[in-house]
Design a protein around this motif. Structure first.
Motif, PDB file in Angstrom:
ATOM      1  N   ASP A  76       0.803  -1.224   0.000  1.00 30.74           N
ATOM      2  CA  ASP A  76       0.000   0.000   0.000  1.00 30.74           C
ATOM      3  C   ASP A  76       0.841   1.282   0.000  1.00 30.74           C
ATOM      4  O   ASP A  76       0.327   2.344   0.307  1.00 30.74           O
ATOM      5  CB  ASP A  76      -0.971   0.007   1.174  1.00 30.74           C
ATOM      6  N   VAL A  77       2.153   1.178  -0.323  1.00 28.02           N
ATOM      7  CA  VAL A  77       2.887   2.440  -0.475  1.00 28.02           C
ATOM      8  C   VAL A  77       2.386   3.208  -1.682  1.00 28.02           C
ATOM      9  O   VAL A  77       2.704   4.378  -1.846  1.00 28.02           O
ATOM     10  CB  VAL A  77       4.414   2.226  -0.627  1.00 28.02           C
ATOM     11  N   ALA A 135      -2.927  -0.618  -5.062  1.00 23.87           N
ATOM     12  CA  ALA A 135      -2.854   0.476  -4.092  1.00 23.87           C
ATOM     13  C   ALA A 135      -3.249   1.747  -4.822  1.00 23.87           C
ATOM     14  O   ALA A 135      -3.089   1.844  -6.033  1.00 23.87           O
ATOM     15  CB  ALA A 135      -1.437   0.596  -3.532  1.00 23.87           C
ATOM     16  N   PRO A 136      -3.763   2.725  -4.107  1.00 20.59           N
ATOM     17  CA  PRO A 136      -4.221   3.946  -4.777  1.00 20.59           C
ATOM     18  C   PRO A 136      -3.060   4.712  -5.403  1.00 20.59           C
ATOM     19  O   PRO A 136      -1.962   4.738  -4.858  1.00 20.59           O
ATOM     20  CB  PRO A 136      -4.860   4.755  -3.646  1.00 20.59           C
ATOM     21  N   PRO A 137      -3.296   5.334  -6.549  1.00 18.09           N
ATOM     22  CA  PRO A 137      -2.240   6.106  -7.215  1.00 18.09           C
ATOM     23  C   PRO A 137      -1.917   7.367  -6.427  1.00 18.09           C
ATOM     24  O   PRO A 137      -2.810   8.064  -5.957  1.00 18.09           O
ATOM     25  CB  PRO A 137      -2.852   6.476  -8.577  1.00 18.09           C
ATOM     26  N   ARG A 138      -0.639   7.611  -6.280  1.00 22.35           N
ATOM     27  CA  ARG A 138      -0.192   8.821  -5.568  1.00 22.35           C
ATOM     28  C   ARG A 138       0.012   9.970  -6.520  1.00 22.35           C
ATOM     29  O   ARG A 138      -0.050  11.126  -6.119  1.00 22.35           O
ATOM     30  CB  ARG A 138       1.117   8.542  -4.846  1.00 22.35           C
ATOM     31  N   ALA A 360      10.701   8.430  -5.699  1.00 21.16           N
ATOM     32  CA  ALA A 360      11.115   9.660  -5.012  1.00 21.16           C
ATOM     33  C   ALA A 360      10.093  10.050  -3.950  1.00 21.16           C
ATOM     34  O   ALA A 360      10.459  10.504  -2.862  1.00 21.16           O
ATOM     35  CB  ALA A 360      11.306  10.779  -6.028  1.00 21.16           C
ATOM     36  N   ALA A 361       8.818   9.860  -4.261  1.00 17.70           N
ATOM     37  CA  ALA A 361       7.774  10.223  -3.291  1.00 17.70           C
ATOM     38  C   ALA A 361       7.867   9.338  -2.062  1.00 17.70           C
ATOM     39  O   ALA A 361       7.667   9.799  -0.928  1.00 17.70           O
ATOM     40  CB  ALA A 361       6.393  10.104  -3.946  1.00 17.70           C
ATOM     41  N   ILE A 362       8.153   8.058  -2.264  1.00 12.04           N
ATOM     42  CA  ILE A 362       8.259   7.146  -1.123  1.00 12.04           C
ATOM     43  C   ILE A 362       9.450   7.535  -0.258  1.00 12.04           C
ATOM     44  O   ILE A 362       9.367   7.571   0.976  1.00 12.04           O
ATOM     45  CB  ILE A 362       8.373   5.690  -1.627  1.00 12.04           C
TER      46      ILE A 362
END
Lengths: 374, 374
Positions: A76-77, A135-138, A360-362
DNA sequence: CGATTCTAGTCAGGGCTCTTGCCTGGAAAG
DNA sequence: CTTTCCAGGCAAGAGCCCTGACTAGAATCG
C-alpha cells in the motif's frame, strides 16, 4: 543533524526497490553498513508504514544457518499512473515502485478527437486503472500528443500545427484520481526519455525526431530532456527548410504542398504518406530533403551525438535512407538511426518517469515520517 | 560516516568566501550552528592550511564585550586564471576565491592570427599574471573565439567558418602554469554565462546571439549552457535562412553575398558592416531577415524566454530593430534585446566560472584533508 | 577608579547515529 | 545428537552535534 540517518533510510529504501525483498543481513552487506544499523533502519521504516516483513523466510537452499526474515515495500505504499493521450485513444497504467504495470485500461477515441470526449475517456481509464491497482495512485505522469505548456500542463494549440487531442487540462482532469501531483509533457519528449533509457552505452546528447500525424522533436542535452522556457522546445512545424522545388518554406508547408495532410486538417495522413513514399521516389526525396534541412538545423544548434528517428513512419527504412541523403549535403555529420523503442514509446517513457517519481515520493515520505513524529 | 562534518566545514568555507572575514561567533550565527561546532570547524580548517587568523580583532565600534579574532581564507589557497583568446589579443587574469582580479596581463596579436604566435602570447600573459598574482594559479578557464571540442578542449575549424584564432590546444599550452585542470570553451558560451549571472530575475532558458567577426550562438537551458555532444552546439554559420533575394541559403552565405567579409577570409568586416548597415536600409533589412530566420529556428527548437543579442555589432539599435522586424513574420513571439554586459563579456563569464571552480577546488581540498590525515 | 555590562570563546555533559565485537536462536548437515 | 553456520540482537565505544554554564577581557557607567 539527522541527515546521516535520512541517507541511511533512503539507501535502505532504494535497495529494497531494486531487489524487491531482502533480509536485514543482506541489506547490511549490499549497502555497506553494519547489521545493527540495518536493523534500526528497517525498524524505523516499518514503523513509518513503508516496508513490512513479508512473512517469507530464507533457507531456500542457502544451506545451514538461522533463517532470515524478508522485508519488502508494503503493497500500500501506492502506485503511479502513467497516462497516454493520443488522437487514436487513451491508455492508463498503474505502475508500482518496481516499474511494473499493475493495472491497465484503454479506450479508443473517435476521430476527430473532441476535448470533452477525450477528457471523459481519460477519466474513465484513470478510474479503471486506479480501482484495479493494488494500491491507490499517488501521482500521475501524462503523455499528450500535443504541445504542453510547461508551467500549467495544459495543451497548447500552435498556428498551422495539427491539434490532435485539443483543448485539455490533464492536471485538472486527473487530480481527483491521485493524492499527489500530475506531471504533463509532450509524447515526443517521453519517447526520447524511453530511447535514452534503452540506449547502451548511455546517450547524453541526442535528438529524437518523431514522424507521425504530427511532427515533433525532442532535444536531450547533458542527459536530460530540455523543454525550453514554456515547454515548446522542439516544435518544428514552422522550422524553415527546403521545399519540393528547392524553395525555402516551413516544414508543415512541405506536407501541404505534397498533399499529405488529412483533408481539412494539418495532421499528416500516415497511410497515404507511406504508400506515396513507396510509389514515388521523387516524393521520397523531397521528404528527405525537407527533413534533412530540419536535422541540419538541429545539428547546428544542438550538436547531438545522434539523431534518432521514430514514429509511425519514422521507422521506415526507405524514408530513413531518404532523410540521410537529404542531410548529407551539409558540412556536418551525424548518425541518423531508427528508434529502438517502437511499441508505445511515449507511454514507455512516461511509465519510467512515473515509477521514478513514485520512488522519489516514497523516499520523501520516509524523510518526512521522522520530521513529524507521531 | 563523517558526511556531516564535511558539510559543516564546507559551509564554514563558503561563508568565509562570501563574507571575506568573520569571527567564530559570527560564523556560528550566520550558518546556524553552535559556537563550539564553529570553533571546531575553524580549528580543522586552520590545521588543513585553508584559513587563518588574520590578526585583526573586533571591537571596532561594536560596543563592550570581549574582542573576537577574525578568520579568513589564507592568501596562499591559490588563484585561478581566466584567459581570453581572440583575434585581436590575449588577456589573462588571476582571480581569487572572492572573484576579484588580483593580476592582469594583456597582449595584442597581429592579424591574421598565427597559431604559434597566439600560443606564445598565451604563455606570456599566463606567466605574467601567474607571477604577479598573490598565490599560484590552481586552474585555468579559457575563452576562445573559435569552436571548442568539448572532449579535448582543442579549437576546431569548421568548413567555411572563420578560424579566428586557429589551430591551438589551450590545455597543453596552459598546463605548465597551473597545478590543476584547464577548462576551455567558446567565447559565446562564456558571454552567455555572464549574461545569465547579470540577469535579475534569473534567466534559466535563453539564447545568446553573438554578432562579431564570427557568428555564434549559445543556448542556456534549465540554467546551464548546453554545449552538445562535441561542444559545437550553437555553431550557426551554416544554418539555412533567408537570403537577400528571398532564397534559402546558409547564414554565412548571406554575408558573402552582401560583400561583408574581410578579403580572403570568412570573417566579417565589422566596420564595413556597421557603416553599410547605417547607409543602406535595404542591406539592414536583408541582415534582419537572415538573422530573423536564425532566431526562428532557435525559437522553434529551443524555446528560449528571450534572445539576447551581443557582440561588436549586435548592440547596434538599428540592427536590433531590423532583426526584430526580420523575425516578426513567424508564428512565435520572443523578446529580442541587447546584451547587458558589453565590456569583454566572454572574459567576464570565464572569470565568474574561474572563481567558482576555484572555490569548489578549495572546498574539495577541505574534504580531502581529513580523508588522508597526516 | 572600581563595578558593571556585554560579548568571544571554551568546557562539560548529553543525545544521536554509526561501528565493532560478542552472544543467542535456530535450522541444516553430518 | 552434535556440529556448523548464519540472522539478528545487545553492549560498548567513537564522532559529531547541541545546550548550558563558565572564563576572559574590553568598554561603559556611576
Amino acid at each position: 543533524m539527522d541527515l546521516v540517518r535520512a541517507t541511511t533510510d533512503e539507501r535502505v529504501l532504494r535497495t529494497l526497490m531494486e531487489h524487491r525483498r531482502l533480509t536485514r543481513a543482506e541489506l547490511a552487506v549490499l549497502i555497506g553498513i553494519s547489521k545493527p544499523t540495518a536493523g534500526e533502519s528497517v525498524r524505523r521504516l516499518t514503523d513509518a508504514g513503508l516496508i513490512a516483513d513479508t512473512g517469507e523466510r530464507t533457507a531456500g537452499g542457502r544451506g545451514r544457518g538461522r533463517v532470515g526474515s524478508y522485508y519488502a515495500l508494503r503493497q500500500d505504499v501506492g502506485t503511479a499512473l502513467a497516462v497516454g493521450i493520443g488522437p487514436e485513444g487513451v491508455i492508463a497504467e498503474a505502475v508500482d515502485a518496481y516499474g511494473e504495470v499493475a493495472a491497465r485500461a484503454e479506450q479508443e477515441i473517435s476521430r476527430p478527437a473532441r476535448p470533452a470526449q477525450v477528457a471523459a475517456a481519460v477519466r474513465t481509464v484513470a478510474a479503471d486503472a486506479a480501482t484495479r491497482a493494488p494500491a491507490p495512485p499517488r501521482l500521475a505522469v501524462v503523455s499528450a500528443a500535443d504541445p504542453v505548456d510547461r508551467a500549467t500542463g495544459r495543451l497548447v494549440q500552435l498556428p498551422d500545427a495539427p491539434f490532435l487531442v485539443g483543448e485539455l487540462d490533464p492536471v485538472t482532469v486527473l487530480a481527483p484520481y491521485v493524492t499527489g501531483p500530475v506531471a504533463v509533457d509532450n509524447d515526443v519528449n517521453w519517447a526520447a526519455q524511453a530511447e535514452r533509457a534503452a540506449a547502451n552505452p548511455p546517450l547524453a546528447d541526442f535528438a529524437y525526431l518523431y514522424l507521425g500525424e504530427g511532427l515533433g522533436c525532442a532535444l536531450v542535452s547533458d542527459g536530460e530532456v530540455r523543454r525550453g522556457a514554456t515547454g515548446l522546445a522542439g516544435e518544428i512545424a514552422h522550422l524553415v527548410t527546403t521545399g519540393p522545388q528547392g524553395r525555402a518554406m516551413p516544414l508543415t508547408g512541405v506536407f501541404a504542398e505534397l498533399g499529405l495532410h488529412r483533408p481539412g486538417s494539418a495532421a499528416i495522413d500516415v497511410d497515404r504518406l507511406l504508400s506515396a513514399a513507396t510509389a514515388s521516389p521523387p516524393l521520397r526525396e523531397a521528404l528527405g530533403r525537407a527533413l534533412g534541412g530540419v536535422i541540419a538545423a538541429l545539428v547546428a544548434l544542438a550538436d547531438p551525438a545522434a539523431v534518432v528517428v521514430g514514429g509511425p513512419w519514422g521507422g521506415n527504412e526507405a524514408i530513413l535512407d531518404a532523410v540521410r541523403a537529404g542531410f548529407a549535403g551539409g558540412p556536418r555529420k551525424v548518425a541518423i538511426r531508427a528508434a529502438a523503442t517502437t511499441a508505445l514509446p511515449a507511454l514507455t517513457g512516461a511509465r519510467l518517469d512515473a515509477a521514478s517519481r513514485l520512488r522519489a515520493a516514497i523516499v520523501a515520505a520516509a524523510g518526512a515520517a521522522h520530521a513529524i513524529p507521531s
